[in-house]
Design a protein around this motif. Structure first.
Motif, short mmCIF file in Angstrom:
data_model
loop_
_atom_site.label_atom_id
_atom_site.label_comp_id
_atom_site.label_asym_id
_atom_site.label_seq_id
_atom_site.Cartn_x
_atom_site.Cartn_y
_atom_site.Cartn_z
N LEU A 1 38.01 34.16 45.97
CA LEU A 1 37.63 34.78 47.25
C LEU A 1 38.55 34.24 48.34
CD1 LEU A 1 34.05 35.18 48.64
CD2 LEU A 1 35.74 33.95 49.98
N LEU A 2 39.11 35.15 49.12
CA LEU A 2 39.99 34.78 50.23
C LEU A 2 39.39 35.23 51.55
CD1 LEU A 2 42.75 33.78 51.39
CD2 LEU A 2 43.58 36.13 51.07
N SER A 3 39.42 34.33 52.54
CA SER A 3 38.91 34.66 53.87
C SER A 3 39.84 34.06 54.91
CB SER A 3 37.50 34.11 54.04
OG SER A 3 37.01 34.36 55.34
N VAL A 4 40.14 34.85 55.96
CA VAL A 4 41.03 34.39 57.03
C VAL A 4 40.36 34.62 58.38
CG1 VAL A 4 43.26 34.71 58.16
CG2 VAL A 4 43.11 34.88 55.67
N ASN A 5 40.36 33.60 59.23
CA ASN A 5 39.84 33.70 60.60
C ASN A 5 40.99 33.48 61.58
OD1 ASN A 5 37.28 33.98 59.50
ND2 ASN A 5 36.82 31.81 59.68
N LEU A 6 40.93 34.17 62.70
CA LEU A 6 42.00 34.12 63.69
C LEU A 6 41.39 33.98 65.09
CD1 LEU A 6 45.12 34.59 64.21
CD2 LEU A 6 44.54 37.01 64.49
N ALA A 7 42.03 33.18 65.96
CA ALA A 7 41.47 32.99 67.30
C ALA A 7 42.56 32.66 68.31
CB ALA A 7 40.43 31.88 67.29
N PHE A 8 42.31 33.08 69.57
CA PHE A 8 43.17 32.75 70.71
C PHE A 8 42.27 32.21 71.82
CE2 PHE A 8 45.37 36.05 68.41
CZ PHE A 8 46.68 35.58 68.36
N SER A 9 42.79 31.22 72.59
CA SER A 9 41.99 30.62 73.65
C SER A 9 42.87 30.25 74.84
CB SER A 9 41.26 29.37 73.15
OG SER A 9 40.48 28.79 74.17
N LYS A 10 42.28 30.36 76.03
CA LYS A 10 42.98 30.00 77.27
C LYS A 10 42.03 29.23 78.17
CE LYS A 10 45.85 30.19 80.85
NZ LYS A 10 47.03 29.31 80.92
N GLN B 1 44.99 29.74 66.82
CA GLN B 1 44.52 29.04 65.63
C GLN B 1 44.23 30.04 64.51
OE1 GLN B 1 41.29 26.31 66.29
NE2 GLN B 1 40.79 26.15 64.13
N THR B 2 44.70 29.70 63.32
CA THR B 2 44.44 30.51 62.13
C THR B 2 43.88 29.60 61.04
OG1 THR B 2 46.30 31.97 62.66
CG2 THR B 2 45.42 32.08 60.43
N THR B 3 42.80 30.03 60.43
CA THR B 3 42.19 29.30 59.33
C THR B 3 42.10 30.19 58.11
OG1 THR B 3 40.87 27.95 60.85
CG2 THR B 3 40.17 28.01 58.56
N ALA B 4 42.65 29.74 57.00
CA ALA B 4 42.59 30.48 55.74
C ALA B 4 41.81 29.66 54.71
CB ALA B 4 43.99 30.78 55.22
N PHE B 5 40.92 30.32 54.00
CA PHE B 5 40.10 29.64 52.97
C PHE B 5 40.15 30.45 51.69
CE2 PHE B 5 36.10 29.20 50.66
CZ PHE B 5 36.05 27.81 50.48
N TYR B 6 40.40 29.76 50.59
CA TYR B 6 40.40 30.43 49.28
C TYR B 6 39.54 29.63 48.32
CZ TYR B 6 41.85 32.55 44.90
OH TYR B 6 41.84 33.19 43.69
N ALA B 7 38.58 30.29 47.69
CA ALA B 7 37.75 29.69 46.64
C ALA B 7 38.18 30.27 45.32
CB ALA B 7 36.27 29.98 46.90
N GLY B 8 38.59 29.42 44.39
CA GLY B 8 39.09 29.87 43.11
C GLY B 8 37.99 30.45 42.23
N PRO B 9 38.36 31.13 41.15
CA PRO B 9 37.36 31.70 40.24
C PRO B 9 36.55 30.59 39.57
CG PRO B 9 39.58 31.85 39.32
CD PRO B 9 39.74 31.39 40.72
#
Length: 814
Positions: free
Chosen positions: A729-738, A710-718
């Motif tokens: 502002l840009l932020s990216v989260n990344l995850a793997f699960s089993k 799973q990848t989540t990207a978030f961008y908040a404009g000026p």
């Protein structure tokens, strides 16, 4: 003798026969009616006909079979499983071993508030007055906190300091299980970072609150529902997590029900090291207005490094007693403790116009904070019948205490600054709600809620000069803030064909007193307001619906906004509350459209918010000065909230959910808004027009070996206001699960802020200075978490969008 032995033998045989007949074996099998797959952990309960109480029960095995010993008798049998319709078998005569055969359960299309759902994916339900996000297996928040969960909910954004906003508006009312809670505490930002993400069942985003809810919160309400089960037996889940920067934690939700008693708890402990940093570069315009002489400007750079340690323990335990089939009493106790340390190194340097360092000063602020909250609550629930006719009563009392102390030292300065802030809060909640169905499609509701809050803040500033301690009476103070809100409401909802409506009216009477005891200042405010609500729904088809909502809201200043005691972590930049701050009022309109198009679902809204006496934060020159370095004198800048005349906020948002295949799911959310602010303060105009937007994209795919990615990207404009412009502002989260052990456990690895880019960058401009700043609350982090579930089967939901077409629920139930 032989005769006596014979008599005893007959008695023994008879007794043995009776004992063997007193317990009978009841067997059978429970399956999914649609797929014919066996249902593991389905619950079978046996209730006595005479006493109308549960006598015994059991659960099914992995193959769906059950084999339960039951005292011989006549019973009502109930077979239930998470998110399936309950099957009832009435007046079953069980005097011998009996096989009930194969029992098929059908999926319940309504939301099940009373059971534990461990969902594979987050689903959404649309109601007249809210959107309900059932928190599923969201990998990027595993091992995280409530703050992390909210940052993944559509329409919601969480800034770098942890402040929660709804549609870009930070005036959000946060409730736990429909009520104010000690889990939120004195400082809601820190409290939300302590509560484990795994404790949440769902989040209700209420952008058009009905009259049942408090009128507080001009942006709307976020209602966080904690996991809780009412199934027989023991079930729950435990989560262990560790990571870098160093973090260790354990949390769990456990439920045990036997007969008429149901015990539940949600508890957790975590230790986190949270490094952060900030940088500001300020240019002071040294223009003398009296002599009209333009002197060389002064430049000041301030760099802060935060080394924080967060240690938190929270537990919520309760016992529910089912008095009979129609009424129950629940008592609960909440305890939250945090032991925080924050070492702030503040380096101030003075460069010349060419960047050469003229002087420097290091200020060190080691702050220790202890925070304890205790909350006692009791709830009574009476259901008069199965139609929804009911009465509830809630009483809740809460005590919170927060003690902060600092010992601030400066380079080349022998005097040590001692700062202590002690906050004590007592809060009482009394609430009662009555719901009366009228026919099959209408409902009337009446209720009362009283919130009584007292906050006592003691602020002590002392200076230690070679062992001689003196108190600064100009800075030290004691503030007692009291707020009493009494509210009564009524609402009526009905459905006619494809049209639904929910009309309500709420009356709130507020009494606020601010007693600044040291200076002798006393301020009392009493005001009574009426808050109408209108929620309409129209079902265009089985897949399309429209909703229209209107409500009037209020924003009362919270303690931090009215606390006149300045922060002391910086010698040149302070935050100070405004005790003269008045409440702000808003009229909010919301038009929503839902369309389910096969594998694609669109949920969109157009909204408008008209507010008066709005809160805004300004930076101003206090007129005081600070000496830094080798004697350079610089102004002290204060950031404070004020009331401006009005604002008009309007925007558009949509959420798209698309599932190309069973193993691939895409979710996107976009929100754009325009905010126009009008107003003057102290002869200065603060009119500002700001257009901003934010977007979130969530992509989840199942890789070979059943590994979820799973990848989540978030961008908040000026965005900008009259004084400050902030960059995007840009932020990216990344995850793997089993999943492990036949889905009884999960192992998850996630990276928060993959590119270490979650930083607020802004420029503030006034007539006397310009400041360029950057702030990062938390640096990139890595988390490994392990979750084990017992008697909680993870539910893999079918390929369907769990949307309720709108208009099926009138009561706005928390």
């Amino acid at each position: 003798m032989k005769k006596n032995i014979l008599v005893l033998l007959v008695v023994f045989i008879g007794f043995s026969s009776f004992a063997q007949q007193s317990d009978v074996r009841i067997t059978g099998k429970v399956i999914d009616k649609e797929t014919n797959e066996p249902l593991e952990y389905a619950t079978i309960t046996f209730s006595s006909i005479k006493e109308n109480k549960i006598v015994t029960g059991g659960i099914t095995q992995a193959n769906g079979d059950f084999n339960i010993p039951v005292p011989a008798g006549i019973y009502n049998i109930s077979i239930e499983f998470i998110s399936f319709k309950t099957e009832n078998l009435s007046k079953q005569k069980l005097f011998k071993n009996t096989n009930l055969g194969t029992i098929g359960l059908g999926l319940d299309t309504e939301a099940l508030d009373d059971v534990v759902i461990i969902a594979e994916k987050t689903t959404v339900e649309i109601k007249l007055d809210k959107k309900i996000y059932n928190v599923g297996k969201d990998l990027t928040v595993s091992g995280g906190t409530v703050s992390d969960v909210l940052d993944n909910v559509p329409s919601v954004s969480v800034d770098v300091e942890g402040n929660v906003a709804l549609r870009g508006n930070d005036n959000v009312r946060i409730l736990i299980n429909g009520k104010p809670s000690g889990l939120v505490g004195l400082n809601s930002t820190d409290a939300l970072r302590q509560l484990p993400a795994e404790s949440i069942e769902r989040v209700e985003v209420i952008t058009s609150p009905s009259a049942r809810y408090d009128a507080e919160g001009t942006a709307g309400i976020l209602n966080i529902i904690l996991r809780r089960s009412k199934l027989q037996g023991l079930n729950g889940a435990l989560t262990f997590n560790t990571g870098y920067p160093l973090q260790v934690g354990v949390s769990g939700n456990i439920n045990y029900r036997t007969g008429d008693l149901n015990f539940f708890t949600t508890s957790g402990y975590n230790y986190r090291e949270v490094p952060g940093n900030s940088l500001s570069e300020t240019q002071f315009f040294n223009f003398d207005t009296d002599t009209q002489i333009d002197e060389p400007d002064t430049f000041l750079n301030e760099k802060r490094d935060f080394d924080r340690i967060r240690k938190g323990l929270n537990t919520n335990v309760g016992l529910e007693w089912y008095i009979n089939d129609s009424s129950s009493i629940t008592g609960s106790f909440l305890y939250r403790s945090s032991d925080n340390e924050s070492n702030t190194s503040n380096l101030i340097t003075e460069p010349d116009v060419n960047g050469n360092i003229l002087s420097s000063n290091l200020r060190f602020d080691p702050e220790v904070e202890d925070d304890i909250t205790k909350q006692y609550a009791i709830n009574y629930n009476k259901n008069f019948d199965d139609s929804g006719h009911k009465l509830t009563f809630d009483f809740q009392i809460e005590n919170s205490e927060e003690d902060e102390s600092s010992r601030i030292t400066q380079e080349n300065v022998s005097t040590i600054e001692l700062v202590n802030t002690l906050e004590k809060q007592d809060r009482i909640l009394i609430q009662s709600d009555y719901v009366l169905p009228i026919g099959k499609k209408s409902q009337f509701e009446l209720g009362y809620r009283g919130n009584f809050n007292e906050l006592d803040t003691e602020f002590l500033v002392q200076f230690d000069d070679s062992g001689v301690v003196t108190t600064d009476t100009n800075l030290s103070n004691n503030l007692i803030f009291k707020e009493q809100v009494n509210a009564a409401y009524s609402q009526f909802g009905s459905k006619a064909g494809k049209f639904s409506y929910l009309l309500g009216l709420r009356l709130e009477s507020t009494r606020i007193t601010i007693d600044q005891q040291t200076s002798g200042d006393f301020n009392k405010k009493i005001y009574t307001d009426i808050f109408p609500t209108i929620n309409l729904g129209y079902k265009l088809s089985e897949k399309q619906s429209l909703t229209l909502g209107y409500n009037r809201r209020i924003r009362r200043p919270r303690s931090r906004f009215i606390n006149p005691f300045p922060s002391r972590s910086s010698a040149t930049n302070i935050f100070q509350g405004n005790s003269d701050l008045n409440p702000s009022y808003s009229n909010v309109f919301d038009l929503g459209y839902l369309n389910r198009m096969g594998k694609l679902t669109l949920n969109s809204s157009i909204y408008y918010n008209r507010s008066t006496q709005i809160f805004t934060f300004i930076a101003e020159n206090t007129g005081d000065t600070a000496i830094i370095g080798d004697g350079t004198i610089v102004p002290i800048i204060r950031r404070t909230p004020i009331n401006l005349s009005s604002s008009d906020r309007y925007g558009f948002e949509f959420t798209l959910t698309y599932s190309p295949t069973k193993k691939w799911r895409i979710n996107g959310n976009f929100n754009a808004f325009q905010n126009s602010i009008k107003g003057d303060f102290n002869g200065e105009n603060f009119d500002a027009d700001n257009f901003s937007w934010f977007a979130r994209l969530n992509n989840k795919i199942t890789l070979p070996a059943k590994i979820d990615w799973q990848t989540t990207a978030f961008y908040a404009g000026p965005n900008e206001n009259a004084q400050t412009k902030s960059e995007g502002l840009l932020s990216v989260n990344l995850a793997f699960s089993k999943d492990l052990f036949k889905e009884k456990a999960s192992l998850t690895f996630n990276v928060s802020d993959l590119f270490n880019s979650r930083k607020r960058q802004s420029v503030s401009t006034t007539e006397t200075f310009i400041t360029d700043s950057e702030f990062q609350w938390r640096e990139r982090s890595f988390t490994l978490s392990f979750t084990y579930r017992f008697n909680q089967k993870k539910k893999r939901q079918r390929s369907r969008n769990n949307f309720n077409g709108g208009g099926e629920e009138f009561e706005g139930k928390p």
